[in-house]
Each structure stands twice: as C-alpha cells, then as structure tokens.
Motif scaffolding. Structure first.
Motif, PDB file in Angstrom:
ATOM      1  N   HIS A 153      39.206  47.918  34.286  1.00 39.41           N
ATOM      2  CA  HIS A 153      39.514  46.624  33.660  1.00 39.41           C
ATOM      3  C   HIS A 153      38.372  45.615  33.780  1.00 39.41           C
ATOM      4  CE1 HIS A 153      43.490  48.091  33.041  1.00 39.41           C
ATOM      5  NE2 HIS A 153      43.855  48.066  34.299  1.00 39.41           N
ATOM      6  N   THR A 197      45.437  50.687  27.601  1.00 41.94           N
ATOM      7  CA  THR A 197      46.137  49.535  27.022  1.00 41.94           C
ATOM      8  C   THR A 197      45.322  48.878  25.915  1.00 41.94           C
ATOM      9  OG1 THR A 197      45.187  48.043  28.682  1.00 41.94           O
ATOM     10  CG2 THR A 197      47.308  49.045  29.195  1.00 41.94           C
ATOM     11  N   LEU A 256      44.307  41.463  27.698  1.00 39.96           N
ATOM     12  CA  LEU A 256      43.862  40.842  28.945  1.00 39.96           C
ATOM     13  C   LEU A 256      42.376  40.537  28.895  1.00 39.96           C
ATOM     14  CD1 LEU A 256      44.296  40.044  31.937  1.00 39.96           C
ATOM     15  CD2 LEU A 256      43.840  42.430  32.536  1.00 39.96           C
ATOM     16  N   TYR A 257      41.587  41.479  28.402  1.00 42.33           N
ATOM     17  CA  TYR A 257      40.141  41.308  28.394  1.00 42.33           C
ATOM     18  C   TYR A 257      39.715  40.188  27.449  1.00 42.33           C
ATOM     19  CZ  TYR A 257      41.256  46.104  29.734  1.00 42.33           C
ATOM     20  OH  TYR A 257      41.843  47.207  30.285  1.00 42.33           O
ATOM     21  N   ASN A 301      43.435  35.546  36.996  1.00 41.23           N
ATOM     22  CA  ASN A 301      44.607  36.376  36.729  1.00 41.23           C
ATOM     23  C   ASN A 301      45.787  35.984  37.627  1.00 41.23           C
ATOM     24  OD1 ASN A 301      45.715  38.634  35.252  1.00 41.23           O
ATOM     25  ND2 ASN A 301      45.648  39.800  37.153  1.00 41.23           N
ATOM     26  N   TYR A 335      44.851  43.436  37.250  1.00 38.07           N
ATOM     27  CA  TYR A 335      45.688  44.360  36.500  1.00 38.07           C
ATOM     28  C   TYR A 335      46.394  43.569  35.389  1.00 38.07           C
ATOM     29  CZ  TYR A 335      45.428  48.346  39.787  1.00 38.07           C
ATOM     30  OH  TYR A 335      45.012  49.416  40.540  1.00 38.07           O
ATOM     31  N   THR A 336      47.123  44.276  34.541  1.00 36.83           N
ATOM     32  CA  THR A 336      47.823  43.616  33.436  1.00 36.83           C
ATOM     33  C   THR A 336      49.202  43.095  33.818  1.00 36.83           C
ATOM     34  OG1 THR A 336      48.722  45.751  32.694  1.00 36.83           O
ATOM     35  CG2 THR A 336      46.645  45.021  31.693  1.00 36.83           C
ATOM     36  N   SER A 348      51.238  40.351  31.633  1.00 39.32           N
ATOM     37  CA  SER A 348      52.290  41.031  30.889  1.00 39.32           C
ATOM     38  C   SER A 348      53.644  40.373  31.133  1.00 39.32           C
ATOM     39  CB  SER A 348      52.333  42.504  31.310  1.00 39.32           C
ATOM     40  OG  SER A 348      53.466  43.150  30.799  1.00 39.32           O
ATOM     41  N   PHE A 381      48.878  42.914  25.736  1.00 38.11           N
ATOM     42  CA  PHE A 381      48.577  43.136  27.152  1.00 38.11           C
ATOM     43  C   PHE A 381      49.046  44.515  27.602  1.00 38.11           C
ATOM     44  CE2 PHE A 381      47.045  39.036  27.450  1.00 38.11           C
ATOM     45  CZ  PHE A 381      46.763  38.648  28.738  1.00 38.11           C
ATOM     46  N   ARG A 382      50.205  44.951  27.100  1.00 45.20           N
ATOM     47  CA  ARG A 382      50.746  46.257  27.518  1.00 45.20           C
ATOM     48  C   ARG A 382      51.663  46.777  26.415  1.00 45.20           C
ATOM     49  NH1 ARG A 382      53.330  46.687  33.362  1.00 45.20           N
ATOM     50  NH2 ARG A 382      51.118  46.674  33.930  1.00 45.20           N
TER      51      ARG A 382
END
Length: 459
Positions: free
Chosen positions: A33, A54, A58-59, A100, A149-150, A154, A183-184
């Motif tokens: 990630h 995914t 997020l990125y 995050n 992490y997502t 999410s 995101f997911r």
C-alpha cells in the motif's frame, strides 16, 4: 460527538507515536500500500503493483495533499524547498499512517455517534458516547486502523453512506457508497445494504420490529410502496443503483472481484466463516449476549422446551453440516505464524473435525442472540439484509480473516438496541485492555521470520 472524536484521535495518536518509534518500515501489507501511494504522490498514476487486490481509492485520497503541495511549489517557486519537505513527510510511512488513523479513525468515531442519535432518538449523549466508543475500540478494527490499511477508510465511508441515508440525503449517500467501493470492493455489499435500508425507510418509514415472523408482511408493504413511489425512488437512489450495475459489469469483464493476485484470492464457499463471524461479533459484546438475564435468554426460558427443541434441533444439525462440508483453510493461514488466526487454527480449529463441530451450539446461540437483538429495533427485512450482507462478505472468502467482520460488527452495534451504560463501559474497558495487550505484543515481542526479517504478531 466532538468529545468522542477527540478521545479516539488521541488514542490513535498514542499508538502512532509508539509505532513510529518501533516499526519504522512498512509492515506486512503496508509493503504494497505505501509504495503504491508514494507513486501517486509523485504523480505517477501509470504505475501499479499487480499484487494489490483493491481499487486505488485509498491511494488517490492520501496522495491529494502531497499533489496540492507539489502544485503550490510551481505557483510559489521561492518556497519550493519547504513544499518538497512537506510533500515528503505527507507521503512517508509515518505521515500516511498518521493521516489514515487520525482522519479516518476520527471520522468513524464521529459518524458512529451521529448514527446512534439518528437510529435511537431517545439515547442520551453519555450512552451514545460509550456505545460509539466501544465500536471504535473493537480490537480488530482499532489495531488495523493505525496501520496503512484500507480498514479505517473503508468503514468510515460505509458509515458516512449510512448516516447520509438516515438524514435523507440519498444522492450524497450514493456518492459515499461509490467512495467506499473504491476503497474495498466488498463494500459493494454494504452499499447494497444501505440502499435496502434507505428504500425501506422511504416506503415504510414507520416500519419497526415485528419479529422475523413479520417478514412476509414487511416484504409485501415494501414492494407495494416501492411500486407506487418508483419514480421518486429512482430519482433519489439512482447513483447507488448505477454503482451496483457498474460493479456487476466490472466483475463480468474482470472475471472476478479482486484487481490483482487473483490466484490467492479466488472466491470459494466457506460457510463456516460466517459462523465464526457471528460468534466473534456476539463475543465482542459478551456482557450483552452471554448475560443469563439477556432478552434472548429470557425468551428461550419462557418458551416451551418442545418449541425450542423443534426449532433448535434442525438448525443445529444444519450448522454441524455446514462445519463438516464447508470448512476451508487457506495456505496463508497454515503458513503465516505472524497472524493470530494461525494459532486459532493450529491450536483448535485445525486439530480435528470434532473440535470444530463442538462449537456448533456456540455458533447457533451467538447467531440467535444477534438476530434477536437486532430484531428488537429493526424491521424484519433490515435484519435479513444485514445478515445476508454479513454472509456475502465472509462466506466466499477462503482466508480466515477477522478483519472481514469489522463492518458487520459496526452495523449490528449501531442498529441494534444500545448497550446499557454499565455494559458499554465494561465493554470499553475490556477492549481498551485488549488493545493495550495486543499493542505491547506487536511492538515489544518481535521474533525472527525464516527469511531473517523482523516479524510481529498481529490480526
């Protein structure tokens, strides 16, 4: 909500501080990630790691501040060294973790508080504070939120979609749902739940709990109302419907849900994981679900033994069959002793079929208690939709993964009857103790991985 958000943000900041000192390099899935986000921070949107499963939501979101700084350096060249340093910090390991955990962790806390107020108008601010705090201290979620992490983003976007739907901002809810899916991918299931909840509220706003026996009547009312108000519903919810259609087209063209690393993430029927999910979610609120004086236990005690046996016996037989026929174990679960699931399988679930089947009564009680509690405050169709979505997001995943349970835990906790102040405080205390212990093990009990790298225990 502001006080709760502040408390949760401070907690995440403390975790971030210690992880920044001890775990300075990307760990576990962060190794995928973080470099991908750093590529976007440099404006290199044509770069993509094929191991990432995914969508890039997020990125993209996390790269925005750095891209704004890069743009500012072209407008104000004299301050470009400052902008370069700031851009580097924003996209560093520390910077990405901080944004995050604090942004999405804080947002989830605020949204939890607001949703409780919408769903349960009579709840006091103190009770809403404690119940929302318990949701945000759920150990699986709290631990993951401070890794890059997502999970944090999410959950925040799913909750945002739900809150906007509750406040009848239907199209804005659809936009939030699109963000959640970016995101997911599995959030398309929870977007469908929010859509179902929203449609039910629009056509049957006074619909409340009537027990699961009221399902046919509830379904009839909703279908009639949806037909009568079809034009209005189409105007209000076209974005979410379009999302569903676009996602279906993506799956058809892509040949699956995941973007990359398909061989390790093929959908397989793993129904036993849904049972694990129910037991884990009920166990999280053990003070409620395993209280001998709980409404579910009282209902069982008040019913005739013959009726309880008539219902429970075939369900228990079905649960045993599910465990025997539909228990899977992913090679990752067997091979990776950095995850607690490795030890759950090694020390109990994987020892024998007898060990797994022995848990069937616990799974049945947990699922029954969850259904009963949600049915006390929500109409039958909403109860059915919530559990169908939980099954859809867990029962097709071969990998035993507790993080897949986070959204169902949050949705069930928000929509079901809030915990009493005493039980909510007790749950928060238990979660806080668990989080401190888990963090201490993660930070201060490392071991050496076979390749010589430093390994740490985590979910």
């Amino acid at each position: 909500g502001g006080l709760l958000t502040g408390v949760v943000v401070v907690m995440h900041a403390v975790v971030w501080f210690w992880r920044s000192r001890v775990v300075t390099e990307p760990y576990m899935d962060e190794a995928f990630h973080i470099p991908q986000t750093q590529e976007y921070c440099q404006g290199r949107f044509d770069q993509w790691d094929d191991k990432i499963t995914t969508f890039p939501g997020l990125y993209l979101v996390m790269a925005v501040p750095s891209l704004v700084v890069r743009w500012a350096s072209t407008v104000f060249p004299s301050s470009s060294p400052v902008h370069a340093s700031l851009g580097f910090l924003l996209c560093s390991v520390k910077g990405l973790r901080l944004c995050n955990g604090l942004v999405f962790g804080g947002l989830s806390a605020l949204l939890s508080f607001e949703i409780l107020g919408e769903v349960h108008p009579g709840i006091s601010s103190e009770d809403a504070f404690l119940n929302a705090l318990a949701i945000n201290l759920f150990p699986v979620y709290f631990f993951s939120a401070d890794l890059y992490y997502t999970d944090a983003g999410s959950l925040a976007l799913v909750l945002l979609a739900l809150l906007l739907a509750l406040r009848r901002r239907h199209r804005a809810s659809g936009v939030a749902a699109v963000g959640a899916v970016l995101f997911r991918q599995t959030n398309v299931v929870w977007a469908a739940f929010v859509l179902a909840y929203d449609l039910h509220s629009q056509v049957n706003p006074k619909g409340r709990s009537g027990g699961l026996l009221g399902l046919p009547r509830d379904l009839g009312r909703v279908l009639r109302g949806a037909w009568v108000h079809r034009a209005r519903l189409a105007r209000n919810n076209w974005i979410t419907v379009a999302l569903m259609a676009a996602f279906a087209a993506f799956v058809a063209k892509n040949g699956g849900v995941v973007v990359g690393d398909r061989d390790a993430h093929k959908p397989k029927l793993h129904l036993a994981q849904f049972l694990y999910c129910c037991t884990a979610v009920a166990g999280a609120h053990f003070l409620v679900h395993f209280d001998p004086r709980s409404p579910f236990v009282r209902a069982l005690s008040g019913a005739s033994k013959a009726r309880v046996l008539l219902i429970a016996a075939p369900l228990l037989a079905a649960f045993c069959l599910v465990i025997r026929r539909y228990t899977l174990v992913h090679p990752y679960t067997l091979a990776d002793n950095r995850h607690y699931t490795f030890y759950v399988w090694k020390n109990y679930l994987g020892r024998s079929e007898v060990h797994r089947v022995a848990l069937a009564p616990l799974h049945l009680f947990s699922a029954g208690s969850l259904v009963h509690r949600l049915a006390r405050t929500q109409p039958p169709l909403v109860v059915l939709a919530a559990f169908a979505c939980a099954a859809a997001t867990t029962a097709l995943a071969e990998l035993l993964e507790f993080r897949y349970y986070i959204t169902f835990y949050a949705i069930h906790s928000l929509l079901s009857e809030p915990m009493s102040r005493t039980k909510a405080a007790g749950t928060c205390a238990a979660f806080l103790a668990a989080n401190v212990a888990l963090e201490a093990v993660f930070l201060f009990r490392p071991f050496t991985w076979p390749d010589g790298s430093v390994a740490r225990f985590m979910w």
